[in-house]
Write a protein that holds these residues in place. Structure first.
Motif, PDB file in Angstrom:
ATOM      1  N   LEU A  70      18.765   2.215  27.386  1.00 48.64           N
ATOM      2  CA  LEU A  70      19.214   3.542  27.422  1.00 48.64           C
ATOM      3  C   LEU A  70      20.186   2.782  28.210  1.00 48.64           C
ATOM      4  CD1 LEU A  70      18.739   6.355  25.721  1.00 48.64           C
ATOM      5  CD2 LEU A  70      18.937   7.099  28.324  1.00 48.64           C
ATOM      6  N   VAL A  71      21.837   3.250  27.298  1.00 52.51           N
ATOM      7  CA  VAL A  71      22.785   3.312  28.020  1.00 52.51           C
ATOM      8  C   VAL A  71      23.877   4.443  27.949  1.00 52.51           C
ATOM      9  CG1 VAL A  71      25.439   1.992  27.633  1.00 52.51           C
ATOM     10  CG2 VAL A  71      23.613   0.808  27.024  1.00 52.51           C
ATOM     11  N   LYS A  72      24.404   5.246  28.934  1.00 54.46           N
ATOM     12  CA  LYS A  72      25.102   6.260  28.832  1.00 54.46           C
ATOM     13  C   LYS A  72      26.273   6.147  29.871  1.00 54.46           C
ATOM     14  CE  LYS A  72      21.203   7.325  31.955  1.00 54.46           C
ATOM     15  NZ  LYS A  72      20.306   8.154  32.502  1.00 54.46           N
ATOM     16  N   TYR A  73      27.540   6.823  29.263  1.00 50.95           N
ATOM     17  CA  TYR A  73      28.491   7.410  29.471  1.00 50.95           C
ATOM     18  C   TYR A  73      29.020   8.793  29.154  1.00 50.95           C
ATOM     19  CZ  TYR A  73      33.402   7.426  29.821  1.00 50.95           C
ATOM     20  OH  TYR A  73      34.896   8.023  30.519  1.00 50.95           O
ATOM     21  N   ASN A  96      28.371  12.377  28.613  1.00 48.70           N
ATOM     22  CA  ASN A  96      26.868  13.232  28.330  1.00 48.70           C
ATOM     23  C   ASN A  96      26.607  12.405  27.151  1.00 48.70           C
ATOM     24  OD1 ASN A  96      27.373  15.150  29.702  1.00 48.70           O
ATOM     25  ND2 ASN A  96      29.056  15.611  28.853  1.00 48.70           N
ATOM     26  N   GLU A  97      26.973  11.198  26.850  1.00 51.51           N
ATOM     27  CA  GLU A  97      26.380  10.504  25.583  1.00 51.51           C
ATOM     28  C   GLU A  97      25.911   9.372  26.225  1.00 51.51           C
ATOM     29  OE1 GLU A  97      27.792  11.376  22.676  1.00 51.51           O
ATOM     30  OE2 GLU A  97      29.291  12.935  23.290  1.00 51.51           O
ATOM     31  N   SER A  98      25.057   9.069  25.249  1.00 55.42           N
ATOM     32  CA  SER A  98      24.034   7.891  25.257  1.00 55.42           C
ATOM     33  C   SER A  98      22.653   7.655  24.443  1.00 55.42           C
ATOM     34  CB  SER A  98      22.845   8.199  26.586  1.00 55.42           C
ATOM     35  OG  SER A  98      21.941   9.172  26.169  1.00 55.42           O
ATOM     36  N   ASN A  99      22.840   6.285  24.560  1.00 55.46           N
ATOM     37  CA  ASN A  99      21.841   5.702  23.332  1.00 55.46           C
ATOM     38  C   ASN A  99      21.550   4.544  23.680  1.00 55.46           C
ATOM     39  OD1 ASN A  99      21.573   5.576  20.424  1.00 55.46           O
ATOM     40  ND2 ASN A  99      23.603   5.599  19.835  1.00 55.46           N
ATOM     41  N   ASN A 100      20.493   3.243  22.710  1.00 56.14           N
ATOM     42  CA  ASN A 100      19.257   2.986  22.921  1.00 56.14           C
ATOM     43  C   ASN A 100      20.720   1.602  22.565  1.00 56.14           C
ATOM     44  OD1 ASN A 100      17.616   2.986  24.618  1.00 56.14           O
ATOM     45  ND2 ASN A 100      16.206   4.383  23.216  1.00 56.14           N
ATOM     46  N   LEU A 141      29.804   6.056  22.820  1.00 55.89           N
ATOM     47  CA  LEU A 141      30.200   7.001  23.445  1.00 55.89           C
ATOM     48  C   LEU A 141      31.512   7.045  24.101  1.00 55.89           C
ATOM     49  CD1 LEU A 141      28.326   4.063  25.026  1.00 55.89           C
ATOM     50  CD2 LEU A 141      27.321   5.898  24.752  1.00 55.89           C
ATOM     51  N   ILE A 166      30.236   2.290  32.519  1.00 52.69           N
ATOM     52  CA  ILE A 166      29.270   2.552  31.666  1.00 52.69           C
ATOM     53  C   ILE A 166      27.733   2.762  32.642  1.00 52.69           C
ATOM     54  CG2 ILE A 166      30.146   3.076  29.309  1.00 52.69           C
ATOM     55  CD1 ILE A 166      28.492  -0.099  29.254  1.00 52.69           C
ATOM     56  N   ASP A 167      26.441   3.634  31.786  1.00 51.89           N
ATOM     57  CA  ASP A 167      25.451   3.251  32.740  1.00 51.89           C
ATOM     58  C   ASP A 167      24.476   2.399  31.496  1.00 51.89           C
ATOM     59  OD1 ASP A 167      23.276   4.498  35.153  1.00 51.89           O
ATOM     60  OD2 ASP A 167      23.034   3.944  33.255  1.00 51.89           O
TER      61      ASP A 167
END
Lengths: 409, 233
Positions: free
Chosen positions: A111-114, A116-120, A166, A177-178
């Motif tokens: 999972l990648v987050k920035y 409020n957006e996140s996605n695999n 993102l 980014i996370d």
């Protein structure tokens, strides 16, 4: 032969014999038009083909470990083989002669987050040379470099679509980014001709990945690019030596089908190239046929033209036209018409090809085009052969005794 | 002007050979108007074609204006035709896509006369045959008599030594024929040498001399008193 007076006479003849002019002009124009369009379509096919198969570098071998199925040298079967950094060094050391570059690849999903957006996304941990292996095109920022490897920097290079997902329309460079719980700074955005999936990847230094994963030195797979000049045979030999090298180093039986795998693009490449070559031969054959048909067409028309003019030529000869002037007037007339109409047909063909562009993509024709030198030389060939084909009946007409020509009705 | 000695000509017809001219001796002085007569097959057209260098002789000699005509290649023959001879044909033989003036100017084109001069000369000769105002018309827009007059103007434009006419009135009605003969007589009056092939006695009577051909030999060659065509026009 080229005096203004002769040309005036020729222009008058052309102007006053519209059907004849139209027939010979039309044949040549059509011949060239079809040639240009067909040849362009053929190139379009080749383009499509290259697009399908030309996305990644073609001089690479993919080496990845498996699980043994045969006991060997005291090791039991069903043993998991793993690659580590020492394998990278060994390849570089032992195969310097053949190798252009090599890079490890460690793939992880997550999972990648920035904000409020996140996605695999799939993250690939690689070395700088990976950019060449995948033909990754940088849109902004830069790719991972040797410094990053050494410093184990927490940098990522993200795909165009990752940025779009993102960041929307905002700039991602320098943002953090996370990625699976760690913060990484975005240092570059890339695009890739391989399609949407390839643009949803994230690259990071492989040393950084190893640091995160408890500072190990494991590698998923190794991509080895051989020097193109070693050719197909060299690539196959390298394939075999790499295989032998890993079996020896990792104690895998020579008979084991699944201890280590090498995917060789060279083999595939050769087939693809053969296919492309066959395509090109077919295209050339069709184009050649069109030119031949054009030559036959213009020859027929020249025979017809001379036949139709037999009486006129007889009159001209009775009035003092020499055989030379008869031949030259027929030839100049035909060359003039074929040149003008040939180039018109060529321009029209090029125009059609240009306007087609991507419209025929559904029929596997991408960007049909023709090399302008090719088009011009084909036109010249047709003009030249038109002149040669015209010369024979013209010569015959010039040799007919005027008395016979005058009798012709 | 024209001198022919012992002329023979035969045509190969498959395995047979057809002896058309069997020893012709014949000469023409400058300014003569000669009719060559004979039934069809007598060899009169063959003789004219040889005189016109449209065909070659088998045996004998042919001298035109002091120049021996022999062993000509096509280029030389074309140059001689252009320089020495003017042709008038039964079927006119005008080039159908060229106007009257352009037709008349054509032999001058092959003499490499400049364009402007060609046009001036062509108009001059059209004037002589009375067709100045028809200069821009195509042959298809002219009557038979007019076509033949254009053809005569064309033959004269090159200012030839000899005018050769092969049945010039063959395709015309008698009134038009006389008009054409009147024109030919006037041209002859100016001192031009003219040979006419015909099978019509009234046309032959309008010449100054009649040569009768029969089966390839000259059977009669007589000077006559010319009948002027102008009285019929």
């Amino acid at each position: 032969m080229f005096s203004r007076d002769n040309w005036k006479e020729i222009f008058e003849t052309i102007q006053k014999n519209k059907l004849r002019t139209f027939l010979s002009g039309f044949t040549v124009a059509l011949g060239i038009l079809i040639f240009v369009v067909l040849f362009g379509m053929g190139n379009g096919l080749v383009n499509t083909f290259n697009e399908f198969f030309g996305d990644d570098a073609t001089n690479v071998l993919y080496v990845f470990p498996g699980r043994t199925t045969v006991p060997y040298k005291g090791y039991k079967s069903n043993r998991v083989i793993e690659f580590d950094n020492s394998d990278l060094k060994d390849i570089a050391k032992n195969f310097t002669m053949f190798i252009d570059y090599s890079t490890p690849r460690i793939s992880r999903g997550g999972l990648v987050k920035y904000k409020n957006e996140s996605n695999n996304y799939t993250t690939r941990a690689v070395a700088p040379a990976h950019q060449y292996a995948e033909k990754t095109i940088m849109m902004k920022g830069r790719f991972i470099n040797e410094e990053d490897l050494k410093n184990r920097s927490k940098y990522v290079v993200i795909g165009r679509l990752v940025e779009q997902d993102l960041f929307g329309n905002n700039n991602s460079i320098g943002e953090y980014i996370d990625v699976a719980g760690s913060a990484f700074m975005v240092i570059g955005v890339f695009q890739d001709d391989g399609g949407d999936n390839e643009e949803r990847l994230i690259y990071m230094p492989y040393t950084t990945r190893q640091l995160i994963e408890k500072n190990n030195d494991k590698i998923d797979e190794i991509i080895v690019a051989f020097k193109p000049e070693i050719g197909y045979a060299g690539a196959m030999a390298l394939d075999r030596s790499l295989d032998r090298f890993f079996r020896e180093k990792k104690y895998i039986s020579p008979d084991d089908q699944s201890g280590v795998f090498i995917r060789n693009v060279a083999d595939q490449l050769k087939q693809n190239q053969q296919f492309a070559r066959v395509l090109q031969i077919i295209v050339a054959f069709v184009a050649f046929g069109t030119i031949i048909a054009g030559i036959i067409g213009i020859s027929n028309i020249m025979v017809f033209v001379v036949k139709e003019r037999t009486k006129e030529l007889g009159i001209r000869k009775a009035l003092g036209a020499t055989p030379k002037s008869v031949i030259s007037s027929i030839l100049l007339e035909s060359v003039f018409i074929t040149t003008i109409s040939g180039f018109l047909g060529m321009l029209l063909g090029v125009f059609i090809l240009n306007s087609l562009g991507e419209k025929l993509k559904d029929y596997f024709i991408t960007n049909p085009y023709i090399d302008i030198t090719m088009a011009i030389s084909a036109t010249f060939v047709l003009i030249l052969f038109g002149a040669i084909a015209g010369y024979i009946p013209a010569k015959r007409a010039a040799d007919i005794k005027p008395i016979e020509a005058l009798r012709d009705e | 002007m024209i001198e022919i000695k012992d002329l023979h000509k035969s045509y190969k017809m498959g395995s047979n050979s057809l002896h058309v001219l069997k020893g012709i001796n014949f000469s023409v002085e400058e300014g003569e108007l000669v009719a060559i007569m004979g039934s069809s097959g007598s060899g009169k057209s063959t003789l004219l074609n040889i005189l016109g260098m449209l065909d070659v002789l088998d045996e004998g000699t042919y001298t035109l204006d002091g120049v021996p005509i022999k062993n000509l290649n096509e280029t030389k023959a074309a140059q001689y035709r252009n320089k020495f001879l003017g042709f008038v044909f039964q079927s006119f033989n005008l080039i159908n896509y060229k106007s009257a003036m352009e037709n008349v100017a054509l032999p001058l084109y092959y003499q490499k006369v400049g364009r402007k001069e060609r046009q001036e000369k062509a108009l001059k000769y059209l004037e002589q045959v009375g067709l100045r105002e028809w200069a821009d018309h195509l042959p298809s827009e002219l009557s038979g008599g007019q076509k033949q007059r254009v053809a005569i103007a064309r033959a004269m434009a090159a200012e030839p030594k000899v005018l050769l006419a092969d049945e010039p009135t063959g395709a015309l009605d008698s009134t038009t024929s006389y008009e054409v003969m009147d024109l030919i007589q006037k041209i002859n009056d100016d001192g031009n040498t003219i040979l006419i092939v015909t099978h019509e006695p009234d046309i032959a009577d309008m010449c100054k001399r009649i040569v009768h051909l029969k089966d390839g030999v000259i059977v009669e060659d007589k000077k006559i008193t010319q009948v002027r065509a102008s009285q019929y026009v």
